[in-house]
Enzyme design. Structure first.
Site, mmCIF file in Angstrom:
data_model
loop_
_atom_site.group_PDB
_atom_site.id
_atom_site.type_symbol
_atom_site.label_atom_id
_atom_site.label_comp_id
_atom_site.label_asym_id
_atom_site.label_seq_id
_atom_site.Cartn_x
_atom_site.Cartn_y
_atom_site.Cartn_z
ATOM 1 N N SER A 115 -2.783 -2.037 -1.982
ATOM 2 C CA SER A 115 -3.832 -2.940 -1.506
ATOM 3 C C SER A 115 -3.935 -4.152 -2.424
ATOM 4 O O SER A 115 -3.760 -4.034 -3.651
ATOM 5 C CB SER A 115 -5.176 -2.214 -1.486
ATOM 6 O OG SER A 115 -6.248 -3.112 -1.303
ATOM 7 N N SER A 116 -4.237 -5.302 -1.854
ATOM 8 C CA SER A 116 -4.446 -6.502 -2.662
ATOM 9 C C SER A 116 -5.694 -6.386 -3.528
ATOM 10 O O SER A 116 -5.907 -7.222 -4.424
ATOM 11 C CB SER A 116 -4.536 -7.736 -1.760
ATOM 12 O OG SER A 116 -5.572 -7.598 -0.809
ATOM 13 N N CYS A 117 -6.516 -5.342 -3.295
ATOM 14 C CA CYS A 117 -7.656 -5.088 -4.184
ATOM 15 C C CYS A 117 -7.203 -4.774 -5.612
ATOM 16 O O CYS A 117 -8.002 -4.846 -6.542
ATOM 17 C CB CYS A 117 -8.485 -3.914 -3.665
ATOM 18 S SG CYS A 117 -9.269 -4.203 -2.071
ATOM 19 N N TYR A 144 -11.506 2.032 -5.497
ATOM 20 C CA TYR A 144 -10.372 2.031 -4.576
ATOM 21 C C TYR A 144 -9.159 1.394 -5.238
ATOM 22 O O TYR A 144 -8.029 1.918 -5.151
ATOM 23 C CB TYR A 144 -10.764 1.263 -3.319
ATOM 24 C CG TYR A 144 -9.682 1.164 -2.272
ATOM 25 C CD1 TYR A 144 -9.278 2.281 -1.549
ATOM 26 C CD2 TYR A 144 -9.084 -0.055 -1.989
ATOM 27 C CE1 TYR A 144 -8.295 2.187 -0.574
ATOM 28 C CE2 TYR A 144 -8.099 -0.167 -1.012
ATOM 29 C CZ TYR A 144 -7.709 0.955 -0.311
ATOM 30 O OH TYR A 144 -6.730 0.853 0.657
ATOM 31 N N LYS A 148 -5.344 3.018 -6.136
ATOM 32 C CA LYS A 148 -4.118 2.428 -5.623
ATOM 33 C C LYS A 148 -3.175 2.010 -6.744
ATOM 34 O O LYS A 148 -1.942 2.079 -6.604
ATOM 35 C CB LYS A 148 -4.454 1.230 -4.724
ATOM 36 C CG LYS A 148 -5.077 1.618 -3.395
ATOM 37 C CD LYS A 148 -4.105 2.449 -2.568
ATOM 38 C CE LYS A 148 -4.635 2.767 -1.190
ATOM 39 N NZ LYS A 148 -3.660 3.548 -0.386
ATOM 40 N N HIS A 188 -13.776 -3.699 7.728
ATOM 41 C CA HIS A 188 -13.442 -4.922 7.020
ATOM 42 C C HIS A 188 -14.017 -6.127 7.774
ATOM 43 O O HIS A 188 -14.635 -5.982 8.832
ATOM 44 C CB HIS A 188 -11.933 -5.043 6.869
ATOM 45 C CG HIS A 188 -11.347 -4.094 5.873
ATOM 46 N ND1 HIS A 188 -10.702 -2.932 6.241
ATOM 47 C CD2 HIS A 188 -11.337 -4.115 4.519
ATOM 48 C CE1 HIS A 188 -10.297 -2.295 5.165
ATOM 49 N NE2 HIS A 188 -10.673 -2.975 4.106
#
Length: 320
Positions: A115-117, A144, A148, A188
């Site tokens: 994830s870009s998170c 989160y 990841k 989202h």
């Protein structure tokens, strides 16, 4: 769904898709290239990914040629803030169990969806793969992101120590599309906007609330496009970089997403900005240089994707 049809004697490769009933998994299974594979997509009731032993047994019994790991606890800002423990622990457990279960069973190739998170907050430039673990994470989805990061590093370590194991990680930008979650408490941005503006149309509301001032920028890709990229990657996982962004390479303000949805629905009301609400990172744009060098770009334009997603949302509303 645990689709074992045609496994024996077909000559087709076998892929285990975790999260096969989620948005990414369903888009993978709907894609035309899915017909080239024998797909294993057990439901949560058939295989609990939090059960380490069960996951390992499944991997050893089914012996897939490839795993596409798309399962996890996911959600937007509200969901992450409401359950940071769940987003950390559940995703840690699932990631570890699936990756190690596949590795210990001798599965030769693995596509891990991150994830870009995972990227640091407050970066003005497009986020490069080399930016990971170089700064503070965004607090609203830190749990989160940490989970990841662990799964990503685990795949890295396997690839480093076992050169014949093609364990790779792709980092999709934010997604929307068919089979999305539309409850604003769990979804989202784009599906939440679709639900909110659709309700305004049905109820005759003249005003819709936006969290923040609408200037924060986000990159969203149609989920069917991610499926297209993943099936391309599945043909030769070893040809992928160890870590690669998959995205549009362009972004829009939150207000522009609201405008696009309103335009598609024909709603002409006004937006009210709630400046007391959190909005997360001001900008989160992926650098897609490696993706372009790999030879792929997403085919679906934003307005086309939003129109298709609204159609799916309306169809689901009619069914329910």
């Amino acid at each position: 769904m645990n689709d074992k049809s045609g496994i024996a004697g077909t000559g087709r490769r076998r892929v285990w898709v975790t999260g096969g009933n989620g948005m990414v998994g369903r888009n993978l299974r709907e894609h035309p290239r899915a017909a080239r594979w024998d797909i294993l997509a057990p439901s949560r009731h058939e295989l609990d990914l939090a059960d380490r032993r069960a996951v390992g047994d499944f991997a050893r019994e089914m012996r897939p040629d490839l795993v596409i790991h798309a399962a996890g606890q996911v959600g937007g800002i509200q969901a992450n803030m409401a359950d940071p423990v769940g987003f950390l622990v559940n995703n840690l457990d699932i990631g570890r169990n699936v990756i190690m279960g596949a590795f210990e069973a001798g599965v030769p190739a693995f596509l891990n969806l991150a994830s870009s998170c995972m990227y640091p907050r407050g970066r003005d430039h497009a986020l490069r793969e080399s930016d990971m673990m170089t700064g503070e994470l965004e607090p609203t989805n830190e749990g989160y992101a940490l989970a990841k990061i662990v799964s990503t590093r685990l795949c890295d370590y396997i690839a480093q120590t076992r050169p014949n194991a093609a364990y790779r990680t792709v980092i999709p930008c934010n997604l929307y599309g068919r089979h999305d979650k539309f409850d604003p408490k769990a979804s989202h941005l784009v599906p939440a906007i679709i639900a909110k503006v659709s309700a305004a149309v049905v109820e005759g509301q003249e005003e819709v609330e936006i969290w923040g001032d609408g200037t924060a920028r986000r990159e969203f890709m149609y989920a069917a496009d991610l499926a297209d990229a993943l099936w391309r990657a599945a043909e030769d996982p070893a040809a992928l970089p160890q870590l690669m962004n998959i995205g549009i390479g362009d972004d829009h303000t939150i207000l522009e997403y609201y405008d696009a949805v309103a335009r598609a629905l024909g709603w002409n009301g006004n937006f009210r900005f709630d400046l007391t609400r959190p909005v997360g990172m001001h900008r989160k744009l992926s650098d897609v240089s490696l993706q372009r060098a790999w030879g792929w770009t997403p085919p679906t334009a934003l307005q086309d994707g939003i129109t298709a997603t609204i159609q799916f949302y309306q169809q689901q509303a009619q069914v329910s």
